[in-house]
Design a protein around this motif. Structure first.
Motif, PDB file in Angstrom:
ATOM      1  N   GLY A  50       0.806  -1.092  -0.052  1.00 17.65           N
ATOM      2  CA  GLY A  50       0.032  -0.132  -0.251  1.00 17.65           C
ATOM      3  C   GLY A  50       0.802   1.315  -0.059  1.00 17.65           C
ATOM      4  O   GLY A  50       0.298   2.265  -0.023  1.00 17.65           O
ATOM      5  N   ALA A  51       2.101   1.137   0.137  1.00 20.63           N
ATOM      6  CA  ALA A  51       3.109   2.374   0.201  1.00 20.63           C
ATOM      7  C   ALA A  51       3.092   2.855  -1.271  1.00 20.63           C
ATOM      8  O   ALA A  51       2.910   2.356  -2.181  1.00 20.63           O
ATOM      9  CB  ALA A  51       4.423   1.897   0.561  1.00 20.63           C
ATOM     10  N   PRO A  52       3.082   4.340  -1.304  1.00 22.98           N
ATOM     11  CA  PRO A  52       3.211   5.087  -2.618  1.00 22.98           C
ATOM     12  C   PRO A  52       4.595   4.822  -3.242  1.00 22.98           C
ATOM     13  O   PRO A  52       5.586   4.522  -2.637  1.00 22.98           O
ATOM     14  CB  PRO A  52       3.191   6.408  -2.066  1.00 22.98           C
ATOM     15  N   CYS A  53       4.423   4.470  -4.626  1.00 18.98           N
ATOM     16  CA  CYS A  53       5.591   3.911  -5.291  1.00 18.98           C
ATOM     17  C   CYS A  53       5.192   4.629  -6.830  1.00 18.98           C
ATOM     18  O   CYS A  53       4.070   5.093  -7.007  1.00 18.98           O
ATOM     19  CB  CYS A  53       5.839   2.674  -5.379  1.00 18.98           C
ATOM     20  N   TYR A  54       6.188   4.519  -7.741  1.00 20.17           N
ATOM     21  CA  TYR A  54       6.186   4.773  -8.890  1.00 20.17           C
ATOM     22  C   TYR A  54       6.417   3.504  -9.885  1.00 20.17           C
ATOM     23  O   TYR A  54       6.999   2.623  -9.289  1.00 20.17           O
ATOM     24  CB  TYR A  54       7.067   6.058  -9.402  1.00 20.17           C
ATOM     25  N   GLY A  55       6.028   3.600 -10.936  1.00 21.88           N
ATOM     26  CA  GLY A  55       6.454   2.486 -11.909  1.00 21.88           C
ATOM     27  C   GLY A  55       6.628   2.845 -13.453  1.00 21.88           C
ATOM     28  O   GLY A  55       6.042   3.992 -13.931  1.00 21.88           O
ATOM     29  N   ARG A 102       1.898   5.753 -11.102  1.00 17.66           N
ATOM     30  CA  ARG A 102       1.863   6.541  -9.726  1.00 17.66           C
ATOM     31  C   ARG A 102       0.754   5.988  -8.806  1.00 17.66           C
ATOM     32  O   ARG A 102      -0.522   5.952  -9.279  1.00 17.66           O
ATOM     33  CB  ARG A 102       2.144   7.911  -9.562  1.00 17.66           C
ATOM     34  N   GLY A 103       1.077   5.268  -7.669  1.00 19.15           N
ATOM     35  CA  GLY A 103       0.223   4.791  -6.893  1.00 19.15           C
ATOM     36  C   GLY A 103       0.684   3.752  -5.915  1.00 19.15           C
ATOM     37  O   GLY A 103       1.918   3.685  -5.751  1.00 19.15           O
ATOM     38  N   SER A 104      -0.045   2.898  -5.323  1.00 17.19           N
ATOM     39  CA  SER A 104       0.466   1.785  -4.531  1.00 17.19           C
ATOM     40  C   SER A 104       0.861   0.799  -5.188  1.00 17.19           C
ATOM     41  O   SER A 104       0.512   0.658  -6.729  1.00 17.19           O
ATOM     42  CB  SER A 104      -0.577   1.240  -3.446  1.00 17.19           C
ATOM     43  N   ALA A 105       1.874  -0.064  -4.711  1.00 17.65           N
ATOM     44  CA  ALA A 105       2.524  -1.079  -5.396  1.00 17.65           C
ATOM     45  C   ALA A 105       1.423  -2.225  -5.835  1.00 17.65           C
ATOM     46  O   ALA A 105       1.240  -2.541  -7.138  1.00 17.65           O
ATOM     47  CB  ALA A 105       3.529  -1.852  -4.721  1.00 17.65           C
ATOM     48  N   THR A 106       0.414  -2.436  -4.856  1.00 16.45           N
ATOM     49  CA  THR A 106      -0.574  -3.264  -5.257  1.00 16.45           C
ATOM     50  C   THR A 106      -1.605  -3.030  -6.597  1.00 16.45           C
ATOM     51  O   THR A 106      -1.964  -3.573  -7.494  1.00 16.45           O
ATOM     52  CB  THR A 106      -1.680  -3.253  -4.096  1.00 16.45           C
ATOM     53  N   LEU A 128       9.243  -1.242 -10.673  1.00 21.75           N
ATOM     54  CA  LEU A 128       8.422  -0.557  -9.459  1.00 21.75           C
ATOM     55  C   LEU A 128       9.610   0.196  -8.849  1.00 21.75           C
ATOM     56  O   LEU A 128      10.728  -0.185  -8.592  1.00 21.75           O
ATOM     57  CB  LEU A 128       7.882  -1.411  -8.477  1.00 21.75           C
ATOM     58  N   ILE A 129       9.346   1.316  -8.455  1.00 21.75           N
ATOM     59  CA  ILE A 129      10.295   2.385  -7.938  1.00 21.75           C
ATOM     60  C   ILE A 129       9.646   2.826  -6.366  1.00 21.75           C
ATOM     61  O   ILE A 129       8.828   3.493  -6.771  1.00 21.75           O
ATOM     62  CB  ILE A 129      10.591   3.483  -8.698  1.00 21.75           C
TER      63      ILE A 129
END
Length: 147
Positions: A50-55, A102-106, A128-129
């Motif tokens: 659920g943590a914010p990440c980029y991809g 941009r969003g959660s990893a899920t 994923l970043i």
């Protein structure tokens, strides 16, 4: 910053030195730090889905596959994680698409899965970043403080 000592064989050290030379690293330490960051980023993102990440989602697809372009666009609107995309015609039949997400990893993984499993899509890959928790509004450009 901590200093550590590692022991590696001559062949692996030669590979690190080649990497430094080819990519222009100023030192072995810089190269090793980047390699470690690259290695731990996926597990860091996976620990907290659920943590914010980029991809960056890249995939090749056959643009002649019936309704595929429309389905891909619909997936992007449905998931709401796409920030921007680049579309390139590779051949008469194949297109490369790169989507910045941009969003959660899920959420990013769900979007990537919905895209790369479409009939006619090949070679899909999601990178994923880890995010730092700041949103786009937390990063001003050209404000009065000289930022």
């Amino acid at each position: 910053m901590q200093r550590i000592t590692i022991t590696i064989d001559d062949e692996l050290l030669a590979a690190v030195d080649r990497l430094c030379s080819e990519r222009g690293y100023a030192s072995r330490s810089e190269a090793v730090r980047d390699l470690v960051r690259d290695a731990v980023a996926p597990s860091r993102v996976a620990r907290d889905g659920g943590a914010p990440c980029y991809g960056a989602l890249s995939y090749v697809y056959d643009h002649g596959t019936r309704d595929l372009a429309r389905r891909l666009t619909d997936e992007g609107h449905h998931h709401g994680v796409s920030v921007a995309s680049l579309h390139v015609h590779l051949t008469r039949d194949d297109c490369l698409e790169v989507a910045v997400l941009r969003g959660s990893a899920t959420a990013l993984q769900a979007y990537a899965d919905s895209v790369v499993t479409q009939r006619g899509v090949r070679y899909g890959h999601l990178r994923l970043i880890p995010g730092n928790g700041a949103g786009p509004d937390d990063h001003p450009h050209g404000d009065d403080t000289g930022g």
